[in-house]
Design a protein around this motif. Sequence first.
Motif, PDB file in Angstrom:
ATOM      1  N   PRO A  35       0.789  -1.233   0.000  1.00 42.23           N
ATOM      2  CA  PRO A  35       0.000   0.000   0.000  1.00 42.23           C
ATOM      3  C   PRO A  35       0.820   1.282   0.000  1.00 42.23           C
ATOM      4  O   PRO A  35       0.297   2.355  -0.321  1.00 42.23           O
ATOM      5  N   ASP A  89       1.099  12.017  -4.693  1.00 41.06           N
ATOM      6  CA  ASP A  89       0.318  10.776  -4.628  1.00 41.06           C
ATOM      7  C   ASP A  89       1.001   9.583  -5.286  1.00 41.06           C
ATOM      8  O   ASP A  89       0.721   8.433  -4.931  1.00 41.06           O
ATOM      9  N   ASP A  90       1.886   9.840  -6.244  1.00 43.93           N
ATOM     10  CA  ASP A  90       2.487   8.746  -7.015  1.00 43.93           C
ATOM     11  C   ASP A  90       4.012   8.698  -6.969  1.00 43.93           C
ATOM     12  O   ASP A  90       4.624   7.960  -7.738  1.00 43.93           O
ATOM     13  N   ARG A 117       4.329   5.188  -8.283  1.00 38.72           N
ATOM     14  CA  ARG A 117       3.147   4.326  -8.328  1.00 38.72           C
ATOM     15  C   ARG A 117       2.557   4.404  -9.727  1.00 38.72           C
ATOM     16  O   ARG A 117       2.258   5.487 -10.226  1.00 38.72           O
ATOM     17  N   GLU A 118       2.418   3.239 -10.366  1.00 43.47           N
ATOM     18  CA  GLU A 118       1.831   3.146 -11.697  1.00 43.47           C
ATOM     19  C   GLU A 118       0.741   2.085 -11.674  1.00 43.47           C
ATOM     20  O   GLU A 118       0.969   0.975 -11.178  1.00 43.47           O
ATOM     21  N   ASN A 119      -0.414   2.427 -12.198  1.00 46.57           N
ATOM     22  CA  ASN A 119      -1.561   1.498 -12.227  1.00 46.57           C
ATOM     23  C   ASN A 119      -1.850   0.911 -10.849  1.00 46.57           C
ATOM     24  O   ASN A 119      -2.158  -0.265 -10.716  1.00 46.57           O
ATOM     25  N   GLY A 120      -1.694   1.724  -9.817  1.00 48.98           N
ATOM     26  CA  GLY A 120      -1.999   1.307  -8.454  1.00 48.98           C
ATOM     27  C   GLY A 120      -0.894   0.555  -7.733  1.00 48.98           C
ATOM     28  O   GLY A 120      -1.030   0.255  -6.561  1.00 48.98           O
ATOM     29  N   ALA A 121       0.198   0.243  -8.417  1.00 48.70           N
ATOM     30  CA  ALA A 121       1.284  -0.549  -7.815  1.00 48.70           C
ATOM     31  C   ALA A 121       2.530   0.309  -7.647  1.00 48.70           C
ATOM     32  O   ALA A 121       2.960   0.993  -8.579  1.00 48.70           O
ATOM     33  N   TRP A 122       3.107   0.267  -6.450  1.00 49.92           N
ATOM     34  CA  TRP A 122       4.377   0.947  -6.213  1.00 49.92           C
ATOM     35  C   TRP A 122       5.505   0.157  -6.871  1.00 49.92           C
ATOM     36  O   TRP A 122       5.524  -1.074  -6.823  1.00 49.92           O
TER      37      TRP A 122
END
Length: 130
Positions: A35, A89-90, A117-122
Motif C-alpha cells: 500500500p 500521490d504517485d 506508483r503506476e496502475n496502483g502498484a508501487w
Amino acid sequence: MSKNKNAALCPCQWQENVLFAECCGRYISGAALAPTAEALMRSRYSAFVQEQAAYLLQTWHPSTRPEHLDFEPTQWLGLTVLSAHDSDDDHAEVSFVARYKINGRAYKLQEHSRFVRENGAWLYVDGDVA
C-alpha cells in the motif's frame, strides 16, 4: 529461516513478532499490493533475504530494471528504515540501512530510494547509495 517461510517471523522487522505471511509474504505471494512505498521497500528487503528474484524484478520499474538478478551467498542481518515520505500521490522516497554478511565479513547498504506508483502498484525506480 524455517522450512515453512510463512511460519517464520518477517525479515523486514516492521513490527515485533509478526509472521512473514501476515507482513511481506502477502505482497511477495501476489495476494495484495504493497500500500505504500515503505511497505514495498520492506517487502523487497524480505524478497532479497529469500532470494525471490521474480518479485524483485516485478516490483522494479521497467526503465531501470536489470534483465536478471544474481544472488551472492548473503546472510541478511537486519533492516532499519531511516525515513519515508511521499513527494506526491504517485512518488515517494525511502531511506534505509540494510546490514548483511558475505563470507563472514559484515557490510551495510545505506540507500535513499525513489519509488513511483503506476496502475496502483508501487515500483522501485532507483536509489543513491551513501
